[in-house]
Design a protein around this motif. Structure first.
Motif, PDB file in Angstrom:
ATOM      1  N   TYR A  68      38.145  18.706  26.353  1.00  0.00           N
ATOM      2  CA  TYR A  68      38.328  19.199  24.992  1.00  0.00           C
ATOM      3  C   TYR A  68      37.182  18.727  24.111  1.00  0.00           C
ATOM      4  O   TYR A  68      36.571  17.701  24.336  1.00  0.00           O
ATOM      5  N   TRP A  69      36.899  19.556  23.120  1.00  0.00           N
ATOM      6  CA  TRP A  69      35.831  19.321  22.154  1.00  0.00           C
ATOM      7  C   TRP A  69      36.477  18.839  20.858  1.00  0.00           C
ATOM      8  O   TRP A  69      37.537  19.330  20.462  1.00  0.00           O
ATOM      9  N   GLU A  70      35.842  17.911  20.175  1.00  0.00           N
ATOM     10  CA  GLU A  70      36.431  17.379  18.941  1.00  0.00           C
ATOM     11  C   GLU A  70      35.362  16.994  17.939  1.00  0.00           C
ATOM     12  O   GLU A  70      34.237  16.625  18.309  1.00  0.00           O
ATOM     13  N   ALA A  71      35.740  17.073  16.669  1.00  0.00           N
ATOM     14  CA  ALA A  71      34.812  16.712  15.588  1.00  0.00           C
ATOM     15  C   ALA A  71      35.587  16.608  14.284  1.00  0.00           C
ATOM     16  O   ALA A  71      36.676  17.179  14.137  1.00  0.00           O
ATOM     17  N   GLY A  72      35.006  15.903  13.314  1.00  0.00           N
ATOM     18  CA  GLY A  72      35.571  15.865  11.976  1.00  0.00           C
ATOM     19  C   GLY A  72      36.587  14.774  11.760  1.00  0.00           C
ATOM     20  O   GLY A  72      36.938  14.014  12.662  1.00  0.00           O
ATOM     21  N   GLN A  73      37.088  14.728  10.530  1.00  0.00           N
ATOM     22  CA  GLN A  73      38.102  13.769  10.119  1.00  0.00           C
ATOM     23  C   GLN A  73      39.151  14.480   9.292  1.00  0.00           C
ATOM     24  O   GLN A  73      38.862  15.480   8.637  1.00  0.00           O
ATOM     25  N   ASN A  92      30.231  27.102  15.749  1.00  0.00           N
ATOM     26  CA  ASN A  92      30.133  27.337  14.308  1.00  0.00           C
ATOM     27  C   ASN A  92      31.468  27.126  13.606  1.00  0.00           C
ATOM     28  O   ASN A  92      31.523  26.548  12.512  1.00  0.00           O
ATOM     29  N   VAL A  93      32.537  27.599  14.230  1.00  0.00           N
ATOM     30  CA  VAL A  93      33.876  27.436  13.655  1.00  0.00           C
ATOM     31  C   VAL A  93      34.210  25.948  13.516  1.00  0.00           C
ATOM     32  O   VAL A  93      34.702  25.494  12.474  1.00  0.00           O
ATOM     33  N   MET A  94      33.923  25.180  14.558  1.00  0.00           N
ATOM     34  CA  MET A  94      34.194  23.740  14.500  1.00  0.00           C
ATOM     35  C   MET A  94      33.348  23.062  13.426  1.00  0.00           C
ATOM     36  O   MET A  94      33.840  22.194  12.689  1.00  0.00           O
ATOM     37  N   ALA A  98      35.191  21.100  10.535  1.00  0.00           N
ATOM     38  CA  ALA A  98      35.149  19.645  10.678  1.00  0.00           C
ATOM     39  C   ALA A  98      34.913  18.941   9.345  1.00  0.00           C
ATOM     40  O   ALA A  98      35.099  17.728   9.249  1.00  0.00           O
ATOM     41  N   ARG A  99      34.508  19.687   8.325  1.00  0.00           N
ATOM     42  CA  ARG A  99      34.355  19.087   6.993  1.00  0.00           C
ATOM     43  C   ARG A  99      35.706  18.733   6.381  1.00  0.00           C
ATOM     44  O   ARG A  99      35.775  17.940   5.438  1.00  0.00           O
ATOM     45  N   HIS A 100      36.776  19.334   6.915  1.00  0.00           N
ATOM     46  CA  HIS A 100      38.087  19.192   6.288  1.00  0.00           C
ATOM     47  C   HIS A 100      39.184  18.705   7.243  1.00  0.00           C
ATOM     48  O   HIS A 100      40.221  18.235   6.768  1.00  0.00           O
ATOM     49  N   TYR A 101      38.976  18.826   8.547  1.00  0.00           N
ATOM     50  CA  TYR A 101      40.019  18.506   9.517  1.00  0.00           C
ATOM     51  C   TYR A 101      39.433  17.749  10.704  1.00  0.00           C
ATOM     52  O   TYR A 101      38.218  17.755  10.928  1.00  0.00           O
ATOM     53  N   ARG A 102      40.318  17.105  11.457  1.00  0.00           N
ATOM     54  CA  ARG A 102      39.958  16.646  12.792  1.00  0.00           C
ATOM     55  C   ARG A 102      40.232  17.830  13.710  1.00  0.00           C
ATOM     56  O   ARG A 102      41.381  18.193  13.947  1.00  0.00           O
ATOM     57  N   VAL A 103      39.181  18.462  14.197  1.00  0.00           N
ATOM     58  CA  VAL A 103      39.298  19.723  14.919  1.00  0.00           C
ATOM     59  C   VAL A 103      39.188  19.480  16.420  1.00  0.00           C
ATOM     60  O   VAL A 103      38.292  18.752  16.881  1.00  0.00           O
ATOM     61  N   TYR A 104      40.074  20.117  17.166  1.00  0.00           N
ATOM     62  CA  TYR A 104      40.061  20.031  18.615  1.00  0.00           C
ATOM     63  C   TYR A 104      40.047  21.437  19.211  1.00  0.00           C
ATOM     64  O   TYR A 104      40.749  22.330  18.727  1.00  0.00           O
ATOM     65  N   VAL A 105      39.272  21.619  20.264  1.00  0.00           N
ATOM     66  CA  VAL A 105      39.321  22.845  21.058  1.00  0.00           C
ATOM     67  C   VAL A 105      39.564  22.437  22.503  1.00  0.00           C
ATOM     68  O   VAL A 105      38.745  21.729  23.098  1.00  0.00           O
TER      69      VAL A 105
END
Length: 332
Positions: A68-73, A92-94, A98-105
């Motif tokens: 899984y891919w992750e980024a942000g807080q 691009n979506v991540m 990622a400016r607003h969420y902890r994003v996972y794919v």
């Protein structure tokens, strides 16, 4: 249906239980930087510009290593790719989210950087993988976004586990039933989104080069997948093609089960959380998305115009609008 560009086998399974491990920078996992073919303001010009993008993994209870891919807080936001898709396409979506969420794919089994196996290739097992992923993260409640087959995985998740761990759910352009039953009226077919009466021929067309025409499957996604009039889409597809090795045979193992699954009862009766649905004028799925909005209480439908890249790949072709609309919905 998502364009076939995924699949890279990872190392052998390292255990039967989910184990928390340190996430690694995507740059190190992929072993290279990548320069995107189009320079677009507001998104990375090269992979190394996305400094906090990481790749992690966990092992399911049936011994499959999923990446899984992750980024942000911030609050957790879990994105579920469609058939043949992977986290690289979400670059691009991540980046924007990622400016607003902890994003996972989560790369599904047999796709992206996840392990290839010849078992568990059913939508129900994919939804179990998603459930175990949430448990692995320790997430008690999250927002979920499913694109294409990823929406079907969310419907299966809701069917099996309910919505207790879901805050809000988003479904992007997935037919409610791809298989069109022989006793359906045209109204039923349109509302369900049925686009094939021969699952075997559809699977062969998508995985082994079998003949394809409008009687076998919906041709619009094929046509729109070849339209690179969006620089965002050209960048993300170019990146995914460069770093993910395709394996149509592995990806195809779930496709028959996916094609013949009918989710109308789940959509009609089991969704009790706020829902957003995305589709558009360049998608033949739009009638079925309107039907879903009509039966899910207080569901919101976002229908993009042709000028807004309103096709099956709208979230990748127009990520600025999509992430803006998504954030507005999640913030309600």
């Amino acid at each position: 249906m998502q364009k076939t560009i995924a699949g890279l086998a990872l190392a052998a399974v390292c255990g039967l239980l989910s184990v928390q491990v340190r996430a690694e920078p995507a740059l190190e996992v992929l072993g290279r930087d990548f320069v995107f073919p189009h320079r677009v303001e507001g998104v990375p010009a090269r992979l190394s510009d996305f400094k906090d993008l990481q790749v992690n993994h966990f092992v399911t209870n049936d011994g499959v290593k999923l990446a899984y891919w992750e980024a942000g807080q911030g609050k957790p936001l879990i994105l579920v790719p469609g058939w043949s898709a992977n986290g690289a396409q979400y670059i691009n979506v991540m980046y924007l989210l990622a400016r607003h969420y902890r994003v996972y794919v989560l790369d599904p089994r047999n796709q992206g950087l996840s392990q290839h196996v010849d078992y568990g290739t059913r939508i129900a097992r994919y939804s179990m993988d998603l459930k175990e992923f949430g448990d692995h993260l320790g997430v008690k409640s999250a927002d979920y976004v499913g694109h294409s087959m990823g929406a079907a995985v969310l419907w299966s998740y809701i069917d099996l586990f309910g919505t207790g761990a879901m805050h809000k759910a988003v479904f992007v352009d997935e037919p409610i039933s791809i298989y069109s039953h022989s006793d359906w009226s045209e109204k039923e077919r349109s509302e369900a989104g049925g686009s094939t009466s021969s699952p075997e021929r559809m699977v062969a067309a998508l995985t082994s080069g079998g003949p394809v025409n409008k009687l076998i499957t919906d041709m619009k996604p094929f046509e729109r997948a070849q339209s690179f009039d969006s620089p965002y889409f050209a960048n993300s597809e170019g990146f995914a093609s460069a770093v993910i090795k395709s394996d149509p045979q592995a990806m195809g193992r779930v496709l028959f089960n996916h094609t013949v699954s009918d989710w109308r009862d789940v959509v009609r009766h089991k969704i009790d959380i706020p829902v957003a649905i995305f589709s558009g004028d360049e998608s033949n799925n739009l009638p079925s998305q309107r039907w879903a909005q009509s039966v899910v209480p207080n569901a919101t439908l976002y229908s993009y115009t042709s000028a807004e890249q309103g096709d099956h790949f709208l979230m990748f072709k127009n990520p600025v609008k999509f992430t803006g609309d998504l954030q507005a919905f999640l913030a309600r």
